[in-house]
Every structure is written in structure tokens, then in C-alpha cells.
Write a protein that holds these residues in place. Structure first.
Motif, PDB file in Angstrom:
ATOM      1  N   TYR A 213       0.835  -1.206   0.000  1.00 34.53           N
ATOM      2  CA  TYR A 213       0.000   0.000   0.000  1.00 34.53           C
ATOM      3  C   TYR A 213       0.861   1.244   0.000  1.00 34.53           C
ATOM      4  O   TYR A 213       0.563   2.220  -0.674  1.00 34.53           O
ATOM      5  N   GLU A 214       1.969   1.193   0.782  1.00 36.45           N
ATOM      6  CA  GLU A 214       2.847   2.357   0.834  1.00 36.45           C
ATOM      7  C   GLU A 214       3.427   2.636  -0.535  1.00 36.45           C
ATOM      8  O   GLU A 214       3.444   3.780  -1.007  1.00 36.45           O
ATOM      9  N   GLY A 220       1.252   7.478  -6.196  1.00 37.20           N
ATOM     10  CA  GLY A 220       0.165   8.416  -6.426  1.00 37.20           C
ATOM     11  C   GLY A 220      -1.209   7.794  -6.590  1.00 37.20           C
ATOM     12  O   GLY A 220      -2.126   8.437  -7.105  1.00 37.20           O
ATOM     13  N   ALA A 221      -1.380   6.537  -6.173  1.00 37.34           N
ATOM     14  CA  ALA A 221      -2.709   5.914  -6.282  1.00 37.34           C
ATOM     15  C   ALA A 221      -3.572   6.329  -5.091  1.00 37.34           C
ATOM     16  O   ALA A 221      -3.142   6.252  -3.951  1.00 37.34           O
ATOM     17  N   GLY A 222      -4.768   6.792  -5.359  1.00 34.85           N
ATOM     18  CA  GLY A 222      -5.699   7.199  -4.293  1.00 34.85           C
ATOM     19  C   GLY A 222      -6.320   5.987  -3.631  1.00 34.85           C
ATOM     20  O   GLY A 222      -6.110   4.860  -4.079  1.00 34.85           O
ATOM     21  N   PHE A 227      -7.889   0.300  -3.627  1.00 30.95           N
ATOM     22  CA  PHE A 227      -8.814  -0.778  -3.296  1.00 30.95           C
ATOM     23  C   PHE A 227      -9.046  -1.692  -4.505  1.00 30.95           C
ATOM     24  O   PHE A 227      -8.948  -2.906  -4.405  1.00 30.95           O
ATOM     25  N   PHE A 228      -9.314  -1.088  -5.660  1.00 27.12           N
ATOM     26  CA  PHE A 228      -9.678  -1.920  -6.818  1.00 27.12           C
ATOM     27  C   PHE A 228      -8.476  -2.554  -7.507  1.00 27.12           C
ATOM     28  O   PHE A 228      -8.574  -3.641  -8.059  1.00 27.12           O
ATOM     29  N   LYS A 229      -7.320  -1.849  -7.484  1.00 24.61           N
ATOM     30  CA  LYS A 229      -6.162  -2.368  -8.216  1.00 24.61           C
ATOM     31  C   LYS A 229      -5.267  -3.239  -7.348  1.00 24.61           C
ATOM     32  O   LYS A 229      -4.444  -3.993  -7.858  1.00 24.61           O
ATOM     33  N   LEU A 230      -5.410  -3.090  -6.032  1.00 25.32           N
ATOM     34  CA  LEU A 230      -4.496  -3.801  -5.146  1.00 25.32           C
ATOM     35  C   LEU A 230      -5.263  -4.782  -4.249  1.00 25.32           C
ATOM     36  O   LEU A 230      -5.023  -5.978  -4.282  1.00 25.32           O
TER      37      LEU A 230
END
Lengths: 318, 275
Positions: A213-214, A220-222, A227-230
Motif C-alpha cells: 500500500y505504501e 500516487g494511487a488514491g 482498493f480496486f487495483k491492489l
């Protein structure tokens, strides 16, 4: 390792049996282990053979017969299966069951994943919310379904009243409406198991390494993108488990249908298990009921296999 | 800016979480509320969640109008005995498959995994037929017998015993303990959390089961609580408070047991999702 006796298993068994006669106390460790294993296993295996395997085979045999329990089964070949192909009530029940399973499974997967994401953050009263959400899982679906039907009753129902107040008048009542009965039955099914699947997702969320997540934040992912990509792809293992378990449960839907709608109105909520119950235990057509129950086995097998193949390709390993 | 956004997220989650909890609890709250008020208060307009009039008569009346004590006893005996026997057989078999493998035990395991996927409904007709031949329809043994072991339970215990360290049983073997001693004195004491979890799984499944007791009970007196209450609600649709008092009494034991062992239970479910 304890497993190395494999290849010599059977000769050892004979040896042990012969030796037991002359020196009952001096068994080789392998033999005594095998003997213990068989002793430990046999009660459960015997019970499974009598109460699961044999009935399953018997049901297959009965599905080729005409049988009302009073008179002995009469072999009719493929008659029951031919009847199934022509039976519009069965087609209706199969379609309803598949709709229930599809909507119910997707619904519970999405909702339990979302709820787990909420519960994975720290907020006041979190453990209380978790307990509350899990509670329906241990309550009796048929008993709570009685309460749900009272809540949805058009005359005295609290929920009907509230829906009316906010402009969703339900007229003759949700459970008597051909359009709303199925969604209601699906919602009650989701309600029952939501907490159980949420716990599985929560465990999955806790096993995702924080660095991922870090790194995504640095890139720069919000939060929504993260949530959707990771999160969603990394929960694939849990999603497989939840989807397979929910599908198996949903295809066997019976309790709340029996209590809330009895398959009505106009057979709009009639399901496969409902039909097995009706054909067998109301109409005493046990041959036909057995044939439908084998159709249920086939449907479950196919659905489970498809899901496993789909998710196995997307398995997550850290 | 960042801090206030975080606070907003936290409040949002609290609100979302609490509203989910309330929505989920609605039918249970309504059962409690309907059980402690007269029927006239339930049918009065407008419907309310909070009782306008309190009474505890329903809890007495449900024992008079229904064979409620019988239903309770049946359910307790069915769920209790079936859970106890099933726990024993499942544990023994699961232990053998995990800790005492032999040539061919993998085939047995494979068969158990297949049975795991089997819908119980496919066995309904032959089991009913069997119970009728044995003259056990409408009896407690008839209800219990098909539940004395379960493929799920065996698999669950096998997975658990696989996770225990091998050194332990090796130590027992070096000391010359018999296989039974190793199981009973070394392994079984370590499996309390697993037994507790599987026990609650079984107990709630049998306590809540509908279709099998429904088929097996030829009269209301022989039914279990879910089957009996479903039958009663089907006949007497206007006895709201009475039905809900019975429902509340039927749900309470499980809720209490769950709240007591919640931590262990929820943790065990969480780990099954890990693999």
C-alpha cells in the motif's frame, strides 16, 4: 518422517496379523500405527458409508424407478429424466435457483468484501459491529425468516410501514409480489451468511503486506484506486473460497423459501430443493425426487469446477 | 487538511459500520420486541419497534399452546447428542488421516473431499426410506443417526492436526507410548480450540436444521424448534407475539454460547480462509 512406510503397507499388515496371534504385545511400530489408524478411522468411515455413500447410490438407482415407498420401486429406465426435460415446473425451479445463486453469490461477495474493508480500519465500537454482523450466522434461518415475513407483512409489518413512509409502497406486500418476492428471499439469504464471509475476508486483508500500500501511495494511487487495483486482486484466494462456499449454500436454498413464500407467488421463488421436497414428501413421487436431487449434484459439481478453474489461474502467493 | 480528511473517513466508517450493524440486527431486535408485548400492540397502527405495552405472558402461553417443552427437549437432545458423537468420530478420523497416514489413506481423504461437496438433499429420500424400514421415523435416534459424523468435520480436524508439530508425537513414541496414549494425552489436550470451533459449527447446524427434522417429524410433538415453529407459523399466521416469544426462546441458547466462545470461533474461521 512418519509417512515413510507407504510402499510396504500391505505386507506389513499381513505380517502384523500373523504375529499378533503368537506375540500380541510385540508389534512393529509401523504395524501398530496402521492398526491404530484403521481403528480410529473405522467408526467414521462406517457411518459415512451407511448415511452418505449408500444413500447417494441408492438415490441414483431410485432415479431410474417409479417409487412411492409403500410398494417396491419399479424400474422405468430413463422415464424420470425424460419427464424432467419436459417439466416446465422443474425448468422454472432451475432458473430460479440459478438466479438466486448468481445474485446471492455476487451480492454476498461484494458486500462481505466491502464490509471487511470497513471493519479493517480502526473506529469506535468496531468489535461490537463485528459481533452484530456475525450474529445471523448462528441463528436459525427458518426461525428468523418467520420474523422477516412479519416485518414485511403489508398490514402489520414494520419494514413495510417504513418503506411506505419513504415512498416505496409495496401494495399487496413484498412476499406476495411476483417481482419483489425473489429479491426479498435473496436478501434474507445474504443477511444470514454475510458475517461469516466477512470474517474470511478480514483475515485476508490482514495478511496483505503493508509495504504494497505504501508503494502504491508513493506512486500516487488514491484510496479507491488502491482498493480496486491492489486489495481486490490480492483477495483472490478468499474470493475463491467465499464464492465456492456461497454457491454451494445458495444452490441448496430452502429454509427461508419454505417459511416465507412456499415457492410462491406463482412459483416465482420455487427452487430445486423445494421441488425435491414437494415431489418426494408431498406427492410421494420418490423416483422423480431422486432424479431431481441428482440434477442438483450435477449442477453443484459443474459450478464448483468452473469457479475453481477461474480462480486457480489467479491465485495469490506472497 | 490531511488530518481532517482522515477524521472524516473515520466518522464515515463508524456511521457505515453502525448502520450495517443496526440493519443486520433489525429482525433480531424485532423478535425481542414482539415477544414482550401483547398481540394487540403488534397489530395496532402504526407498527413500532419499541413496544407501547409490555407483557411477559407470551413466554408462559407458548408452553401452553404448543408442546414447547417437548420441542425444546427434542432440539437439545438432537443437537447435543449429534454434536458429541460427531465430534468424537470426526476427531478420531481426522487424527488418523493427518497423523497416522498409510498406503491408501489419501484415497480415503479424496473420497471425503468429494463427500464434502455433496448436497445433503441427495440423501434425503434414501435416508427417509431407511428410517422408515427401521421404524425410526418420528424418533430421536432417527433424527440423530445420519448426523453422527460429517465429511466436513473429519476434514476440519485433519487440517487442524496437520498443523501440530511432529516432534511432539516423536517424543511420545520414543518414550514408548501407545498410539492411543499419544492421541489422548499429547494431541487431544492441544486441540481444544479446534474442538470448540467444530463443536459450535455442528451444534448450530443441528440446532438450526430445518429440512431433515421437518421430514422426520410426523407430529408436532416430534419436531425440533425450527421445524415446529415453522409448522406453527404456517398454521397460525396471526399469533405474532406468541410465535416470536417461542422464537426468542429458541434463539437464545445459541446466541449465549456464541458470545462465550466468540473469540476462538471467529479466529478459527479466519484461518480456514488463509490457505
Amino acid at each position: 518422517m512418519a509417512t515413510s512406510q507407504g510402499a510396504k503397507g500391505e505386507p506389513v499388515l499381513v505380517l502384523g496379523w500373523q504375529r499378533k496371534r503368537c506375540h500380541p504385545r510385540r508389534l512393529s511400530p509401523k504395524t501398530s500405527r496402521l492398526r491404530a489408524s484403521l481403528l480410529f478411522l473405522s467408526p467414521a468411515l462406517l457411518a459415512l458409508a451407511i448415511f452418505s455413500v449408500w444413500p447417494m447410490i441408492r438415490a441414483l438407482y431410485l432415479s431410474f424407478t417409479e417409487y412411492n415407498i409403500i410398494r417396491p420401486p419399479r424400474w422405468t429406465g430413463l422415464d424420470n429424466y425424460r419427464q424432467m426435460i419436459a417439466d416446465s415446473q422443474l425448468h422454472n425451479a432451475v432458473v430460479n435457483t440459478l438466479v438466486y445463486a448468481a445474485v446471492g453469490t455476487v451480492g454476498v461477495v461484494v458486500m462481505s468484501m466491502g464490509l471487511a474493508a470497513i471493519l479493517n480500519t480502526k473506529f469506535p465500537l468496531r468489535s461490537l459491529v463485528r459481533t452484530a454482523v456475525f450474529l445471523p450466522y448462528i441463528t436459525s434461518l427458518s426461525i428468523v425468516a418467520i420474523a422477516w415475513s412479519f416485518l414485511l407483512n403489508p398490514e402489520i409489518g414494520l419494514l413495510s410501514h417504513w418503506l411506505n413512509e419513504v415512498g416505496f409502497g409495496t401494495g399487496q406486500g413484498v412476499l406476495r409480489s411476483p417481482q419483489l418476492a425473489m429479491p426479498a428471499v435473496i436478501a434474507v439469504g445474504i443477511w444470514k451468511n454475510l458475517g461469516f464471509y466477512t470474517v474470511i475476508y478480514l483475515a485476508g486483508l490482514q495478511s496483505i503486506p503493508r509495504e504494497l500500500y505504501e508503494a502504491a501511495s508513493v506512486d500516487g494511487a488514491g484510496p479507491i484506486r488502491r482498493f480496486f487495483k491492489l486489495t481486490v486482486p490480492l483477495l483472490n484466494n478468499q474470493t475463491l473460497l467465499v464464492a465456492v462456499m456461497a454457491t454451494i449454500t445458495n444452490v441448496q436454498v430452502f429454509d427461508q423459501v419454505y417459511v416465507m413464500t412456499q415457492g410462491g407467488p406463482f412459483f416465482k421463488t420455487d427452487t430445486i430443493v423445494n421441488l425435491i421436497y414437494r415431489s418426494g414428501f408431498t406427492k410421494l413421487d420418490f423416483g422423480y425426487a431422486s432424479a431431481i436431487s441428482w440434477l442438483l449434484v450435477a449442477i453443484l459439481g459443474v459450478l464448483a469446477a468452473v469457479q475453481m478453474i477461474y480462480f486457480r489461474r489467479r491465485a495469490v502467493r506472497y | 487538511m490531511r488530518r481532517s480528511l482522515r477524521l472524516l473517513g473515520k466518522t464515515g466508517n463508524t456511521v457505515l459500520g453502525l448502520s450495517c450493524a443496526l440493519a443486520v440486527l433489525l429482525p433480531i431486535l424485532w423478535i425481542v420486541s414482539a415477544a414482550v408485548r401483547p398481540n394487540s400492540d403488534i397489530t395496532a397502527f402504526p407498527p413500532t419497534l419499541i413496544p407501547r405495552e409490555l407483557t411477559f405472558e407470551n413466554f408462559i402461553e407458548v408452553f401452553e399452546r404448543l408442546p414447547f417443552a417437548r420441542l425444546y427437549g427434542n432440539t437439545l437432545a438432537f443437537a447435543g447428542i449429534a454434536t458429541a458423537v460427531s465430534l468424537t468420530l470426526d476427531t478420531l478420523a481426522g487424527y488418523a488421516l493427518a497423523r497416522l497416514p498409510f498406503r491408501g489413506s489419501n484415497v480415503i481423504l479424496g473420497m471425503i473431499v468429494v463427500l464434502l461437496m455433496l448436497p445433503f438433499q441427495v440423501t434425503l429420500v434414501p435416508l427417509y426410506e431407511l428410517m422408515q424400514k427401521l421404524d425410526l421415523v418420528g424418533t430421536l435416534p432417527g433424527l440423530i443417526l445420519p448426523r453422527i459424523t460429517s465429511a466436513f468435520g473429519i476434514f476440519f480436524m485433519r487440517q487442524f492436526f496437520l498443523s501440530l508439530p511432529a516432534d511432539l508425537e516423536d517424543a511420545g513414541r520414543i518414550d514408548g507410548a501407545s498410539e492411543w496414549r499419544i492421541f489422548r494425552s499429547l494431541m487431544l489436550p492441544l486441540s481444544r480450540p479446534a474442538l470448540l470451533t467444530l463443536g459450535l459449527f455442528h451444534f448450530q447446524a443441528y440446532w438450526n436444521d430445518l429440512i431433515w427434522p421437518l421430514i422426520m417429524s410426523n407430529r408436532l410433538e416430534n419436531a425440533t424448534l425450527p421445524a415446529g415453529l415453522a409448522m406453527f407459523a404456517g398454521q397460525a399466521t396471526i399469533e405474532y407475539s406468541l410465535t416470536m416469544a417461542g422464537s426468542l426462546l429458541a434463539l437464545t441458547p445459541l446466541v449465549v454460547v456464541f458470545l462465550l466462545v466468540q473469540r476462538t470461533f471467529v479466529q478459527s474461521i479466519a484461518t480456514t480462509g488463509g490457505k
